[in-house]
Design an enzyme around this catalytic site. Structure first.
Site, mmCIF file in Angstrom:
data_model
loop_
_atom_site.group_PDB
_atom_site.id
_atom_site.type_symbol
_atom_site.label_atom_id
_atom_site.label_comp_id
_atom_site.label_asym_id
_atom_site.label_seq_id
_atom_site.Cartn_x
_atom_site.Cartn_y
_atom_site.Cartn_z
ATOM 1 N N ARG A 28 0.832 -1.202 0.000
ATOM 2 C CA ARG A 28 0.000 0.000 0.000
ATOM 3 C C ARG A 28 0.867 1.252 0.000
ATOM 4 O O ARG A 28 1.889 1.306 0.691
ATOM 5 C CB ARG A 28 -0.954 0.004 1.207
ATOM 6 C CG ARG A 28 -1.945 -1.126 1.131
ATOM 7 C CD ARG A 28 -3.067 -1.025 2.143
ATOM 8 N NE ARG A 28 -3.788 -2.291 2.143
ATOM 9 C CZ ARG A 28 -4.728 -2.640 1.270
ATOM 10 N NH1 ARG A 28 -5.078 -1.805 0.311
ATOM 11 N NH2 ARG A 28 -5.308 -3.824 1.331
ATOM 12 N N ASP A 29 0.427 2.228 -0.810
ATOM 13 C CA ASP A 29 1.139 3.502 -0.877
ATOM 14 C C ASP A 29 1.067 4.200 0.491
ATOM 15 O O ASP A 29 0.026 4.207 1.140
ATOM 16 C CB ASP A 29 0.514 4.385 -1.964
ATOM 17 C CG ASP A 29 1.423 5.537 -2.363
ATOM 18 O OD1 ASP A 29 1.919 5.516 -3.501
ATOM 19 O OD2 ASP A 29 1.635 6.453 -1.535
ATOM 20 N N ILE A 30 2.191 4.809 0.879
ATOM 21 C CA ILE A 30 2.255 5.467 2.193
ATOM 22 C C ILE A 30 1.377 6.723 2.238
ATOM 23 O O ILE A 30 0.941 7.141 3.305
ATOM 24 C CB ILE A 30 3.734 5.784 2.542
ATOM 25 C CG1 ILE A 30 3.948 5.896 4.034
ATOM 26 C CG2 ILE A 30 4.245 7.007 1.806
ATOM 27 C CD1 ILE A 30 5.414 5.862 4.447
ATOM 28 N N ASN A 86 4.171 6.433 -13.814
ATOM 29 C CA ASN A 86 4.779 7.734 -14.072
ATOM 30 C C ASN A 86 6.209 7.543 -14.563
ATOM 31 O O ASN A 86 6.902 6.635 -14.118
ATOM 32 C CB ASN A 86 4.784 8.573 -12.787
ATOM 33 C CG ASN A 86 3.379 8.904 -12.317
ATOM 34 O OD1 ASN A 86 2.522 9.246 -13.129
ATOM 35 N ND2 ASN A 86 3.139 8.798 -11.018
ATOM 36 N N GLU A 94 8.603 9.950 -8.689
ATOM 37 C CA GLU A 94 9.360 10.300 -7.477
ATOM 38 C C GLU A 94 10.351 9.206 -7.097
ATOM 39 O O GLU A 94 11.414 9.489 -6.564
ATOM 40 C CB GLU A 94 8.410 10.492 -6.293
ATOM 41 C CG GLU A 94 7.499 11.695 -6.402
ATOM 42 C CD GLU A 94 6.430 11.694 -5.309
ATOM 43 O OE1 GLU A 94 6.527 10.898 -4.354
ATOM 44 O OE2 GLU A 94 5.488 12.491 -5.445
ATOM 45 N N VAL A 95 9.960 7.965 -7.329
ATOM 46 C CA VAL A 95 10.815 6.832 -6.943
ATOM 47 C C VAL A 95 11.272 6.130 -8.215
ATOM 48 O O VAL A 95 10.437 5.657 -9.006
ATOM 49 C CB VAL A 95 10.056 5.861 -6.014
ATOM 50 C CG1 VAL A 95 10.949 4.675 -5.664
ATOM 51 C CG2 VAL A 95 9.592 6.575 -4.747
ATOM 52 N N HIS A 99 7.165 1.190 -11.114
ATOM 53 C CA HIS A 99 6.035 0.678 -10.331
ATOM 54 C C HIS A 99 4.727 1.071 -10.987
ATOM 55 O O HIS A 99 4.625 2.111 -11.635
ATOM 56 C CB HIS A 99 6.086 1.183 -8.884
ATOM 57 C CG HIS A 99 6.257 2.667 -8.770
ATOM 58 N ND1 HIS A 99 7.487 3.279 -8.932
ATOM 59 C CD2 HIS A 99 5.373 3.660 -8.533
ATOM 60 C CE1 HIS A 99 7.345 4.584 -8.789
ATOM 61 N NE2 HIS A 99 6.072 4.850 -8.558
ATOM 62 N N HIS A 101 0.843 1.961 -10.209
ATOM 63 C CA HIS A 101 -0.121 2.365 -9.183
ATOM 64 C C HIS A 101 -1.469 1.726 -9.515
ATOM 65 O O HIS A 101 -1.964 1.875 -10.645
ATOM 66 C CB HIS A 101 -0.330 3.877 -9.190
ATOM 67 C CG HIS A 101 0.863 4.709 -8.822
ATOM 68 N ND1 HIS A 101 0.968 5.369 -7.617
ATOM 69 C CD2 HIS A 101 1.994 5.015 -9.510
ATOM 70 C CE1 HIS A 101 2.102 6.049 -7.590
ATOM 71 N NE2 HIS A 101 2.746 5.861 -8.726
HETATM 72 P P1 5GP Z 1 5.772 7.949 -8.323
HETATM 73 O O1 5GP Z 1 5.491 9.418 -8.156
HETATM 74 O O2 5GP Z 1 7.259 7.666 -8.343
HETATM 75 O O3 5GP Z 1 5.032 7.317 -9.451
HETATM 76 O O4 5GP Z 1 5.156 7.273 -7.034
HETATM 77 C C1 5GP Z 1 5.874 7.009 -5.872
HETATM 78 C C2 5GP Z 1 4.871 6.634 -4.813
HETATM 79 O O5 5GP Z 1 5.567 6.019 -3.749
HETATM 80 C C3 5GP Z 1 4.129 7.848 -4.204
HETATM 81 O O6 5GP Z 1 2.734 7.679 -4.420
HETATM 82 C C4 5GP Z 1 4.519 7.821 -2.741
HETATM 83 O O7 5GP Z 1 3.463 8.177 -1.874
HETATM 84 C C5 5GP Z 1 4.973 6.386 -2.545
HETATM 85 N N1 5GP Z 1 5.997 6.207 -1.519
HETATM 86 C C6 5GP Z 1 7.121 6.959 -1.353
HETATM 87 N N2 5GP Z 1 7.848 6.498 -0.334
HETATM 88 C C7 5GP Z 1 7.174 5.429 0.167
HETATM 89 C C8 5GP Z 1 7.443 4.530 1.242
HETATM 90 O O8 5GP Z 1 8.448 4.609 1.950
HETATM 91 N N3 5GP Z 1 6.529 3.537 1.445
HETATM 92 C C9 5GP Z 1 5.407 3.410 0.663
HETATM 93 N N4 5GP Z 1 4.584 2.408 0.965
HETATM 94 N N5 5GP Z 1 5.128 4.243 -0.351
HETATM 95 C C10 5GP Z 1 6.002 5.235 -0.597
#
Ligand code: 5GP
Length: 115
Positions: A28-30, A86, A94-95, A99, A101
């Site tokens: 689950r997303d944080i 993304n 961001e990461v 991945h 969603h």
């Molecule tokens: P992006 O913007 O890279 O597509 O999505 C990264 C997602 O990772 C974001 O929705 C963010 O809330 C989630 N996220 C970032 N750090 C963590 C974490 O430490 N644990 C979890 N479960 N989700 C995270």
């Protein structure tokens, strides 16, 4: 440097893991954007969609299949949901560990704000 998601997959950081197999881990997303917000992550790091290779095609298909299974498990399959990947700055990534969603549980509105 390991990504946050690598550390979660290795069990070095806590996460609410909802599915795991030899290819992917889902948790689950944080900061959930909706009642269901799950990230489906390959166990092997692929930084962005730009880094996908031909041999990754089965893995990408598997990610979609797992999304379908989890949508059913979450009870959101019939109402519907959104799958998002993304990529880089304009995509809002961001990461840098590819991945998918899985977002649902309420009407999600327009896909992208039209400016
Ligand atoms: P992006 O913007 O890279 O597509 O999505 C990264 C997602 O990772 C974001 O929705 C963010 O809330 C989630 N996220 C970032 N750090 C963590 C974490 O430490 N644990 C979890 N479960 N989700 C995270």
């Amino acid at each position: 440097m390991a990504t946050i998601f690598e550390k979660i997959i290795r069990g070095e950081l806590p996460a609410d893991i909802v599915y795991r197999d030899e290819q992917v881990t889902a948790f689950r997303d944080i900061r959930p954007a909706a009642p269901t917000h799950i990230l489906i992550v390959p166990n092997r790091v692929i930084p962005t969609v730009n880094d996908v290779r031909p041999e990754d095609e089965p893995l990408l298909g598997h990610m979609l299949y797992v999304a379908k299974l989890l949508a059913e498990k979450e009870g959101i399959a019939q109402d519907g949901y959104r799958l998002i990947i993304n990529c880089n700055r304009h995509g809002g990534q961001e990461v840098f560990h590819l991945h998918l969603h899985l977002i649902g549980g309420r009407p999600l509105g327009p896909m992208v704000v039209r400016t």
